[in-house]
Design a protein around this motif. Structure first.
Motif: not given
Length: 199
Positions: A131-142, A150-151
């Protein structure tokens, strides 16, 4: 009789609220891999996106297979990124897909760098590590979406250090380059020694 009907109606209302109002439409966890903290991150960031004019979306899905992960009808989506987690027989395969309008932001290199940066965590059988890795992937996509539109970056995005990690991923290039230097140096020394012996 009236009491029984009242209890049944309340139970139905409770079930309806549980399955609709409190569910997360951006998370489809068929393999029960996603922890509460990860689910909260997905929900909160997508809720922020609903307040923008473009309304991009990041959908996370876990599926019971490790191949053929491309989302159905991907070509019909707009401003959408999918993080698909394939899981079967304790094997995991995590892939990132994007709608056509986001292809320039999510090139093969960028998607590969994001996944590679968390490869150890994403392969882990430890749920917390995964889940730590998945959160990083999600945050990287975000973060990639936020930069594309340009948010202003927020608490859900990657820090400067984390972004640097993605733009300059740890690759095998340096060890390979050092090995090549040693091999070439060894060959030069060998040929030079041979030339002197022949003289």
């Amino acid at each position: 009789m009236l009491k029984t009907k009242l209890v049944a109606v309340i139970a139905l209302i409770g079930l309806f609220l549980t399955t609709t109002a409190f569910s997360n439409p951006d998370l489809h966890d068929n393999c029960n891999l996603v922890e509460k903290e990860t689910s909260k991150l997905i929900k909160e960031k997508n809720n922020r996106y609903l307040q923008t004019s473009e309304q991009p979306k990041i959908i996370v899905k876990t599926v019971n297979r490790v191949d053929h992960l491309t989302p159905k009808k991907l070509s019909k989506y707009k401003r959408t990124v999918f993080i698909i987690v394939g899981y079967k027989d304790k094997k995991k395969n995590v892939q990132i897909y994007s709608s056509k309008d986001l292809h320039s932001a999510f090139t093969a290199d960028i998607r590969g760098n994001i996944i590679r940066s968390q490869s150890d965590q994403l392969r882990s059988n430890n749920k917390k590590e995964f889940n730590k890795g998945l959160r990083f992937v999600f945050r990287a996509c975000a973060t990639t979406i936020d930069q594309r539109y340009q948010y202003a970056l927020d608490k859900y995005d990657l820090s400067n250090d984390e972004r640097t990690q993605l733009t300059h991923p740890r690759r095998l290039a340096l060890p390979i380059a050092l090995a090549l230097v040693l091999v070439i140096g060894g060959l030069l020394y060998f040929f030079k020694s041979n030339m002197q012996l022949k003289k």
